[in-house]
Scaffold this active site. Structure first.
Site, mmCIF file in Angstrom:
data_model
loop_
_atom_site.group_PDB
_atom_site.id
_atom_site.type_symbol
_atom_site.label_atom_id
_atom_site.label_comp_id
_atom_site.label_asym_id
_atom_site.label_seq_id
_atom_site.Cartn_x
_atom_site.Cartn_y
_atom_site.Cartn_z
ATOM 1 N N GLY A 271 53.319 51.609 34.793
ATOM 2 C CA GLY A 271 52.090 51.020 34.266
ATOM 3 C C GLY A 271 50.913 51.877 34.689
ATOM 4 N N ARG B 105 24.316 17.854 28.111
ATOM 5 C CA ARG B 105 24.977 16.971 29.071
ATOM 6 C C ARG B 105 23.961 16.328 30.021
ATOM 7 N NH1 ARG B 105 29.213 13.754 30.224
ATOM 8 N NH2 ARG B 105 29.753 13.780 32.433
ATOM 9 N N GLY C 158 34.656 18.568 34.140
ATOM 10 C CA GLY C 158 36.029 18.265 33.713
ATOM 11 C C GLY C 158 36.298 18.715 32.286
ATOM 12 N N GLU D 107 44.622 48.841 29.965
ATOM 13 C CA GLU D 107 43.891 50.128 29.825
ATOM 14 C C GLU D 107 43.363 50.603 31.176
ATOM 15 O OE1 GLU D 107 41.850 51.222 26.386
ATOM 16 O OE2 GLU D 107 42.783 49.687 25.130
HETATM 17 C C1 LIG Z 1 48.140 41.620 27.399
HETATM 18 C C2 LIG Z 1 48.485 43.047 27.673
HETATM 19 C C3 LIG Z 1 48.405 43.974 26.650
HETATM 20 C C4 LIG Z 1 48.740 45.310 26.879
HETATM 21 N N1 LIG Z 1 48.719 46.196 25.843
HETATM 22 C C5 LIG Z 1 49.201 47.458 26.038
HETATM 23 C C6 LIG Z 1 49.335 48.357 24.927
HETATM 24 O O1 LIG Z 1 48.980 48.042 23.787
HETATM 25 N N2 LIG Z 1 49.870 49.580 25.162
HETATM 26 C C7 LIG Z 1 50.279 49.975 26.395
HETATM 27 O O2 LIG Z 1 50.750 51.093 26.524
HETATM 28 N N3 LIG Z 1 50.152 49.147 27.464
HETATM 29 C C8 LIG Z 1 49.632 47.897 27.310
HETATM 30 N N4 LIG Z 1 49.524 47.040 28.390
HETATM 31 C C9 LIG Z 1 49.998 47.475 29.707
HETATM 32 C C10 LIG Z 1 48.884 47.674 30.707
HETATM 33 O O3 LIG Z 1 48.160 48.834 30.389
HETATM 34 C C11 LIG Z 1 49.511 47.701 32.112
HETATM 35 O O4 LIG Z 1 49.912 46.381 32.391
HETATM 36 C C12 LIG Z 1 48.547 48.214 33.148
HETATM 37 O O5 LIG Z 1 48.334 49.580 32.988
HETATM 38 C C13 LIG Z 1 49.037 47.931 34.575
HETATM 39 O O6 LIG Z 1 50.344 48.363 34.743
HETATM 40 P P1 LIG Z 1 51.420 47.384 35.415
HETATM 41 O O7 LIG Z 1 51.371 46.102 34.691
HETATM 42 O O8 LIG Z 1 52.714 48.091 35.467
HETATM 43 O O9 LIG Z 1 50.871 47.126 36.888
HETATM 44 P P2 LIG Z 1 51.083 48.086 38.140
HETATM 45 O O10 LIG Z 1 50.743 49.485 37.800
HETATM 46 O O11 LIG Z 1 52.411 47.812 38.738
HETATM 47 O O12 LIG Z 1 49.949 47.531 39.113
HETATM 48 C C14 LIG Z 1 50.116 46.353 39.890
HETATM 49 C C15 LIG Z 1 48.946 46.275 40.873
HETATM 50 O O13 LIG Z 1 48.999 47.400 41.761
HETATM 51 C C16 LIG Z 1 47.760 48.086 41.748
HETATM 52 N N5 LIG Z 1 47.990 49.517 41.918
HETATM 53 C C17 LIG Z 1 48.950 50.283 41.318
HETATM 54 N N6 LIG Z 1 48.822 51.561 41.712
HETATM 55 C C18 LIG Z 1 47.771 51.613 42.577
HETATM 56 C C19 LIG Z 1 47.137 52.648 43.310
HETATM 57 N N7 LIG Z 1 47.554 53.910 43.225
HETATM 58 N N8 LIG Z 1 46.089 52.336 44.098
HETATM 59 C C20 LIG Z 1 45.658 51.060 44.185
HETATM 60 N N9 LIG Z 1 46.208 50.038 43.498
HETATM 61 C C21 LIG Z 1 47.256 50.308 42.698
HETATM 62 C C22 LIG Z 1 47.150 47.781 40.369
HETATM 63 O O14 LIG Z 1 45.740 47.935 40.400
HETATM 64 C C23 LIG Z 1 47.590 46.335 40.157
HETATM 65 O O15 LIG Z 1 46.692 45.450 40.754
HETATM 66 C C24 LIG Z 1 49.144 45.710 28.187
HETATM 67 C C25 LIG Z 1 49.185 44.771 29.224
HETATM 68 C C26 LIG Z 1 48.880 43.459 28.986
HETATM 69 C C27 LIG Z 1 48.961 42.464 30.120
#
Ligand SMILES: Cc1cc2nc3c(=O)[nH]c(=O)nc-3n(C[C@H](O)[C@H](O)[C@H](O)COP(=O)(O)OP(=O)(O)OC[C@H]3O[C@@H](n4cnc5c(N)ncnc54)[C@H](O)[C@@H]3O)c2cc1C
Length: 388
Positions: free
Chosen positions: A140, A277, A349, A372
């Site tokens: 991610g 309200r 509420g 993003e």
């Molecule tokens: C509703 C929704 C729509 C989406 N749409 C798309 C899309 O169209 N296309 C696409 O490609 N992706 C999409 N995504 C994916 C999204 O971009 C990822 O969820 C996001 O980049 C975070 O990755 P992850 O969920 O694996 O979290 P992780 O990367 O596992 O992060 C988990 C936590 O660890 C923290 N963390 C991770 N690494 C570090 C670091 N080096 N330093 C400090 N903190 C860190 C993060 O900030 C976060 O709080 C979507 C996600 C959602 C929820």
């Protein structure tokens, strides 16, 4: 003698006439055509195709696509205005339009060959939804650690792997998909492909059941020997990381727009409700404590709007905007969490139930800190620009 003529310097929030008209027309559409559907779309986690067709008709699905390809030939700033206006009413529809414009058409316009532009841009402007597939279950924030592979085969590439969290996946016909052609080269093997729905070996998997922006589809994508010709490579082989970084730098301004739009929606509801309200014999907006909470929220929202508009204007002026884009997304998503939470609070509420609109906006806001690039990733980008 020094030049005495007045200097023209347009304030950031003063819109040009065409921008004003555009914003007003998208907001009117959102109020009339989207608002009546919001609750049902949220409950059923689905945007009706008829509404998507209306968005094409309105001209917000190909905002920057040149008129020669059937688009509106407008600016990135117009995309930001559209996403903001739509998100005031439904941030899920704001996201659909955001992905279409700031990620998909944007990447195709910038990196596509002439042939690709001819094949995809007219469709994206008039009838085809696009999706952008970078994230995976295991990658991610560390997106370039992706496991999806593309191997040369039969004069093309066979893509294997899975993508997760892909917005617009249910509705999309055109997918920009990232896979690594040479894992030994690390991120320098990452390549972007344009994959059409229906390509053998490509299926759209399970849809996520989400907290917010429920009418925006979010699905897994599966690629099993999905073979595409070399002409489907977007940009250069091994330069997909550049496509991803550069489109996402711009895309996150769109998320900033989504966040200020939904914050504005929540604030407008909160102001109206507090005037109506009555408690202790008067409108709760008569209490100074409530007024100050609204004033604080309005101030934060204005600051976020300035950051978003500035980043978008810098992008259109072709000036550097990396730091400003990260700041606008970071801050506007924090503001959105605060403003929507306050709106729920001020409804009491009634804010906690689905009969009133602020509960949904509160749920919708959270994702701004996740997709993003999470807030920590924005902080990392900002910190890099400070200390490098
Ligand atoms: C509703 C929704 C729509 C989406 N749409 C798309 C899309 O169209 N296309 C696409 O490609 N992706 C999409 N995504 C994916 C999204 O971009 C990822 O969820 C996001 O980049 C975070 O990755 P992850 O969920 O694996 O979290 P992780 O990367 O596992 O992060 C988990 C936590 O660890 C923290 N963390 C991770 N690494 C570090 C670091 N080096 N330093 C400090 N903190 C860190 C993060 O900030 C976060 O709080 C979507 C996600 C959602 C929820």
């Amino acid at each position: 003698m020094a030049d005495q003529s007045p200097k023209t310097c347009v304030p950031l929030t003063v819109l040009a006439e065409d921008e004003q008209l555009f914003y007003a027309s998208v907001l009117e559409f959102a109020d009339k055509r989207i608002r009546p559907l919001v609750r049902e779309m949220d409950e059923h986690a689905k945007a009706p195709r008829s509404l998507i067709d209306e968005l094409f008709g309105l001209g917000v699905m190909g905002i920057e696509i040149p008129e020669t390809f059937g688009g509106a030939g407008a600016t990135f700033f117009h995309s930001v205005l559209a996403v903001e206006a739509l998100s005031r009413v439904d941030p899920a529809i704001g996201l659909l339009v955001d992905v279409q414009n700031t990620l998909v058409s944007n990447a195709l316009m910038r990196w596509g060959t002439d042939d690709m532009k001819r094949r995809y841009l007219p469709a994206l402007a008039t009838k085809s939804v696009g999706a952008y597939a970078l994230s995976e279950a295991g990658s991610g924030s560390d997106a370039f650690a992706m496991a999806a592979r593309a191997t040369e085969r039969d004069g093309g590439y066979a893509i294997n792997g899975r993508k997760l969290w892909i917005s617009n996946a249910v509705e999309a016909d055109v997918f920009i998909v990232f896979a690594n052609v040479n894992p030994e080269a690390g991120y320098r093997g990452i390549t972007a492909f344009v994959v059409e729905r229906g390509t053998p070996g490509f299926t759209v998997g399970q849809k996520e059941d989400k907290l917010g922006i429920r009418a925006s589809s979010t699905c897994e994508l599966l690629f099993e020997d999905c073979t595409v010709p070399k002409t489907q490579v977007l940009g250069e082989v091994g330069k997909g990381y550049k496509v991803a970084i550069e489109t996402l730098n711009e895309g996150r301004i769109g998320i900033g727009a989504q966040m200020i739009g939904l914050s504005r929606g929540a604030l407008v509801h909160a102001v109206a409700y507090t005037k109506e309200r009555k408690q202790f014999g008067k409108a709760i907006s008569d209490f100074q404590a409530v007024q100050f909470q609204l004033a604080q929220a309005a101030t934060e929202l204005e600051a976020a709007r300035l950051l978003v508009y500035n980043a978008a204007r810098l992008r259109d002026a072709r000036k550097p905007f990396l730091q400003e884009a990260a700041m606008c997304k970071l801050f506007s998503s924090q503001v959105a969490e605060h403003v929507t939470s306050l709106a729920v609070q001020l409804y009491g509420g009634y804010g906690y139930v689905k009969d009133y609109p602020v509960e949904k906006l509160f749920r919708d806001a959270k994702v701004g800190q996740i997709y993003e690039g999470t807030s920590n990733m924005q902080l990392q980008t900002i910190a890099k620009t400070l200390i490098s």
